[in-house]
Design a protein around this motif. Structure first.
Motif, PDB file in Angstrom:
ATOM      1  N   PHE A   1       0.854  -1.180   0.000  1.00  0.00           N
ATOM      2  CA  PHE A   1       0.000   0.000   0.000  1.00  0.00           C
ATOM      3  C   PHE A   1       0.888   1.226   0.000  1.00  0.00           C
ATOM      4  O   PHE A   1       2.082   1.147   0.306  1.00  0.00           O
ATOM      5  N   ASP A   2       0.303   2.357  -0.381  1.00  0.00           N
ATOM      6  CA  ASP A   2       1.088   3.581  -0.446  1.00  0.00           C
ATOM      7  C   ASP A   2       1.166   4.232   0.930  1.00  0.00           C
ATOM      8  O   ASP A   2       0.647   3.708   1.924  1.00  0.00           O
ATOM      9  N   ALA A   3       1.783   5.409   0.986  1.00  0.00           N
ATOM     10  CA  ALA A   3       2.049   6.052   2.275  1.00  0.00           C
ATOM     11  C   ALA A   3       0.775   6.416   3.024  1.00  0.00           C
ATOM     12  O   ALA A   3       0.777   6.476   4.259  1.00  0.00           O
ATOM     13  N   LEU A   4      -0.334   6.631   2.316  1.00  0.00           N
ATOM     14  CA  LEU A   4      -1.584   6.968   2.983  1.00  0.00           C
ATOM     15  C   LEU A   4      -2.003   5.882   3.963  1.00  0.00           C
ATOM     16  O   LEU A   4      -2.568   6.171   5.031  1.00  0.00           O
ATOM     17  N   HIS A   5      -1.721   4.632   3.614  1.00  0.00           N
ATOM     18  CA  HIS A   5      -2.147   3.501   4.453  1.00  0.00           C
ATOM     19  C   HIS A   5      -1.047   2.995   5.387  1.00  0.00           C
ATOM     20  O   HIS A   5      -1.244   1.994   6.080  1.00  0.00           O
ATOM     21  N   SER A   6       0.084   3.671   5.388  1.00  0.00           N
ATOM     22  CA  SER A   6       1.165   3.268   6.294  1.00  0.00           C
ATOM     23  C   SER A   6       0.871   3.813   7.689  1.00  0.00           C
ATOM     24  O   SER A   6       1.557   4.676   8.222  1.00  0.00           O
ATOM     25  N   VAL A   7      -0.178   3.259   8.275  1.00  0.00           N
ATOM     26  CA  VAL A   7      -0.674   3.671   9.590  1.00  0.00           C
ATOM     27  C   VAL A   7      -0.337   2.572  10.589  1.00  0.00           C
ATOM     28  O   VAL A   7      -0.639   1.394  10.355  1.00  0.00           O
ATOM     29  N   LYS A   8       0.263   2.940  11.681  1.00  0.00           N
ATOM     30  CA  LYS A   8       0.771   1.954  12.632  1.00  0.00           C
ATOM     31  C   LYS A   8      -0.314   1.015  13.144  1.00  0.00           C
ATOM     32  O   LYS A   8      -0.102  -0.196  13.253  1.00  0.00           O
ATOM     33  N   ALA A   9      -1.480   1.553  13.475  1.00  0.00           N
ATOM     34  CA  ALA A   9      -2.555   0.708  14.000  1.00  0.00           C
ATOM     35  C   ALA A   9      -2.993  -0.329  12.973  1.00  0.00           C
ATOM     36  O   ALA A   9      -3.276  -1.490  13.322  1.00  0.00           O
ATOM     37  N   ASN A  10      -3.041   0.057  11.712  1.00  0.00           N
ATOM     38  CA  ASN A  10      -3.484  -0.873  10.671  1.00  0.00           C
ATOM     39  C   ASN A  10      -2.463  -1.968  10.403  1.00  0.00           C
ATOM     40  O   ASN A  10      -2.817  -3.138  10.229  1.00  0.00           O
ATOM     41  N   VAL A  11      -1.170  -1.621  10.362  1.00  0.00           N
ATOM     42  CA  VAL A  11      -0.175  -2.664  10.089  1.00  0.00           C
ATOM     43  C   VAL A  11      -0.005  -3.582  11.299  1.00  0.00           C
ATOM     44  O   VAL A  11       0.282  -4.775  11.141  1.00  0.00           O
ATOM     45  N   THR A  12      -0.188  -3.047  12.498  1.00  0.00           N
ATOM     46  CA  THR A  12      -0.157  -3.906  13.687  1.00  0.00           C
ATOM     47  C   THR A  12      -1.286  -4.925  13.623  1.00  0.00           C
ATOM     48  O   THR A  12      -1.095  -6.120  13.884  1.00  0.00           O
ATOM     49  N   TRP A  13      -2.477  -4.470  13.269  1.00  0.00           N
ATOM     50  CA  TRP A  13      -3.631  -5.375  13.108  1.00  0.00           C
ATOM     51  C   TRP A  13      -3.361  -6.407  12.020  1.00  0.00           C
ATOM     52  O   TRP A  13      -3.683  -7.591  12.182  1.00  0.00           O
ATOM     53  N   LEU A  14      -2.742  -5.972  10.933  1.00  0.00           N
ATOM     54  CA  LEU A  14      -2.458  -6.864   9.818  1.00  0.00           C
ATOM     55  C   LEU A  14      -1.551  -8.007  10.245  1.00  0.00           C
ATOM     56  O   LEU A  14      -1.798  -9.181   9.920  1.00  0.00           O
ATOM     57  N   VAL A  15      -0.508  -7.699  11.007  1.00  0.00           N
ATOM     58  CA  VAL A  15       0.450  -8.720  11.428  1.00  0.00           C
ATOM     59  C   VAL A  15      -0.124  -9.581  12.560  1.00  0.00           C
ATOM     60  O   VAL A  15      -0.045 -10.812  12.520  1.00  0.00           O
ATOM     61  N   GLU A  16      -0.707  -8.942  13.569  1.00  0.00           N
ATOM     62  CA  GLU A  16      -1.136  -9.684  14.750  1.00  0.00           C
ATOM     63  C   GLU A  16      -2.446 -10.444  14.552  1.00  0.00           C
ATOM     64  O   GLU A  16      -2.592 -11.564  15.044  1.00  0.00           O
ATOM     65  N   THR A  17      -3.389  -9.849  13.825  1.00  0.00           N
ATOM     66  CA  THR A  17      -4.714 -10.467  13.680  1.00  0.00           C
ATOM     67  C   THR A  17      -4.825 -11.318  12.420  1.00  0.00           C
ATOM     68  O   THR A  17      -5.414 -12.402  12.448  1.00  0.00           O
ATOM     69  N   LYS A  18      -4.248 -10.849  11.326  1.00  0.00           N
ATOM     70  CA  LYS A  18      -4.393 -11.554  10.047  1.00  0.00           C
ATOM     71  C   LYS A  18      -3.188 -12.416   9.711  1.00  0.00           C
ATOM     72  O   LYS A  18      -3.198 -13.118   8.688  1.00  0.00           O
ATOM     73  N   ASN A  19      -2.135 -12.355  10.520  1.00  0.00           N
ATOM     74  CA  ASN A  19      -0.922 -13.150  10.282  1.00  0.00           C
ATOM     75  C   ASN A  19      -0.372 -12.926   8.873  1.00  0.00           C
ATOM     76  O   ASN A  19       0.074 -13.841   8.200  1.00  0.00           O
ATOM     77  N   ALA A  20      -0.414 -11.673   8.444  1.00  0.00           N
ATOM     78  CA  ALA A  20       0.055 -11.309   7.104  1.00  0.00           C
ATOM     79  C   ALA A  20       1.312 -10.459   7.217  1.00  0.00           C
ATOM     80  O   ALA A  20       1.676  -9.976   8.293  1.00  0.00           O
ATOM     81  N   HIS A  21       1.977 -10.274   6.089  1.00  0.00           N
ATOM     82  CA  HIS A  21       3.150  -9.403   6.004  1.00  0.00           C
ATOM     83  C   HIS A  21       2.789  -8.143   5.217  1.00  0.00           C
ATOM     84  O   HIS A  21       1.750  -8.088   4.550  1.00  0.00           O
ATOM     85  N   TYR A  22       3.642  -7.155   5.311  1.00  0.00           N
ATOM     86  CA  TYR A  22       3.395  -5.920   4.588  1.00  0.00           C
ATOM     87  C   TYR A  22       4.685  -5.381   3.999  1.00  0.00           C
ATOM     88  O   TYR A  22       5.785  -5.679   4.457  1.00  0.00           O
TER      89      TYR A  22
END
Length: 403
Positions: free
Chosen positions: A200-221
């Motif tokens: 995703f671009d810089a607009l979506h480089s939000v700490k809360a969202n990437v934390t959720w992505l890694v911890e809840t969805k077990n995904a990488h970014y």
């Protein structure tokens, strides 16, 4: 509008190979999950048959609601039978009118339609994508420019699209571009992202969202970092990049310009302070050079971070992920140029989003079959419309796999 079984197969359709509906998921099963917004009284056409006409017409290049209805009006009894249009009392069939289609799309549950179409496309992607490697998915938004009116702003959609084949796995309406980050988690929540890589671009480089992505969805970014993340950007800019050799280069020509890219990566050591961005394992620096015909060369340095560790990825892969993010922009280009989305003046109710969903369906379905020129392919399908049914997993009246 029936195709003659002995007619020659255009080269763009031959690329798609023999089409066997038994090899494709039946779209009808997915569309039957969409609730009907109409009252029970006075229904003649089933909701599924109306939506199937829209899907088949989109595969044939229909750009507007008028063109959806015109496709149905040209369809013969065999096509309409395959699409679930029942007989009238006088033992004849005809497709729904433009006003009937427009009313349905206007009142339709757009979330349910997107979920059904995205689930079908995800099945197609799983059946056709190469099994090796991680699935890489881009998250990006798109405005429907023609949907704006004096009393309402333009509609804005946020989508998750696979790299390479440009298959839309999820789509949501978010109101405006500034709302995209608030809808990031709700867009991706229904998807199984275990082990996938999200770009995703810089607009979506939000700490809360990437934390959720890694911890809840077990995904990488792979997240682009710009000065909107001042601490992380300053830390990345201050790393000892001059001490690191270029680890991968790539160049290409096209659209009247030359572009070259070089990439460097550095492991981020937590015991040395790390980077002020959650789960960041590698720092990335990409240096781009572009020269358009008759213009001066421009240079740009882009920083990014990823949750992938050095043993999980290579610089060439990261370069591919960053460049591949613009797959979603290529899909937007097809929707605008081939399907005239920006020129569309559809604006009432949920019709603008529903039309975008059918365009996603057409692009994704044809890409998974190997189509390289969507415009030519849709024109060929328009001339041999029964092939649209085969692509949708429906057995038509005639077998088109022969010559």
């Amino acid at each position: 509008m029936s195709a003659v079984s002995s007619s020659p197969i255009p080269s763009v359709l031959a690329k798609l190979g023999p089409l066997n509906p038994d090899d494709a998921a039946d779209l009808r099963v997915f569309l039957e999950t969409v609730p009907d917004p109409r009252s029970r009284r006075g229904r003649w056409y089933s909701l599924t048959s109306i939506l199937l006409i829209c899907a088949a017409a989109a595969l044939s290049g229909a750009k507007t609601i008028d063109e959806l209805a015109e496709w149905g009006a040209r369809a013969d009894a065999g096509l309409l039978t395959g699409l679930g249009v029942r007989r009238h009392l006088l033992n004849w069939r005809h497709a729904p009118s433009r006003s009937a289609i427009g009313r349905v799309l206007d009142r339709l549950d757009a979330d349910a339609l997107d979920a059904a179409v995205s689930a079908w496309l995800a099945r197609r992607h799983a059946d056709t994508a190469a099994p090796a490697g991680r699935r890489v998915i881009a998250v990006d938004g798109k405005a429907l420019r023609g949907s704006a009116r004096l009393d309402q702003p333009r509609r804005h959609l946020l989508s998750a699209v696979t790299h390479g084949l440009a298959v839309t796995l999820a789509q949501a309406e978010v109101g405006s571009k500034t709302n995209e980050t608030r809808h990031f988690q709700s867009l991706l929540a229904p998807l199984d992202l275990d082990g996938d890589v999200l770009t995703f671009d810089a607009l979506h480089s939000v700490k809360a969202n990437v934390t959720w992505l890694v911890e809840t969805k077990n995904a990488h970014y792979v997240a682009v970092i710009k000065p909107n993340q001042p601490t992380a950007w300053t830390q990345l800019d201050g790393l000892a990049w001059n001490a690191v050799k270029v680890q991968h280069t790539a160049s290409n020509k096209g659209h009247g310009r030359r572009e070259s890219r070089s990439i460097k990566t550095l492991a981020i050591a937590d015991n040395l302070g790390g980077i002020a961005f959650p789960y960041a394992k590698l720092a990335i620096r990409v240096h781009r050079r572009r020269k358009a015909t008759g213009m001066k060369e421009t240079r740009e340095t882009v920083y990014a971070v990823t949750s992938l560790d050095a043993h999980e990825t290579k610089p060439a892969d990261l370069s591919s992920h960053l460049r591949g993010h613009w797959t979603v922009e290529a899909q937007h280009h097809i929707r605008d140029r081939t399907f005239a989305e920006d020129a569309s003046t559809v604006h009432s109710g949920n019709a603008p989003r529903a039309m975008a969903t059918f365009r996603n369906l057409a692009v994704g379905a044809l890409k998974t079959l190997g189509a390289t020129n969507i415009a030519k392919t849709t024109r060929a399908i328009r001339d041999q419309p029964e092939r649209a049914l085969l692509i949708l997993g429906i057995t038509p009246k005639h077998d088109l796999n022969g010559t």
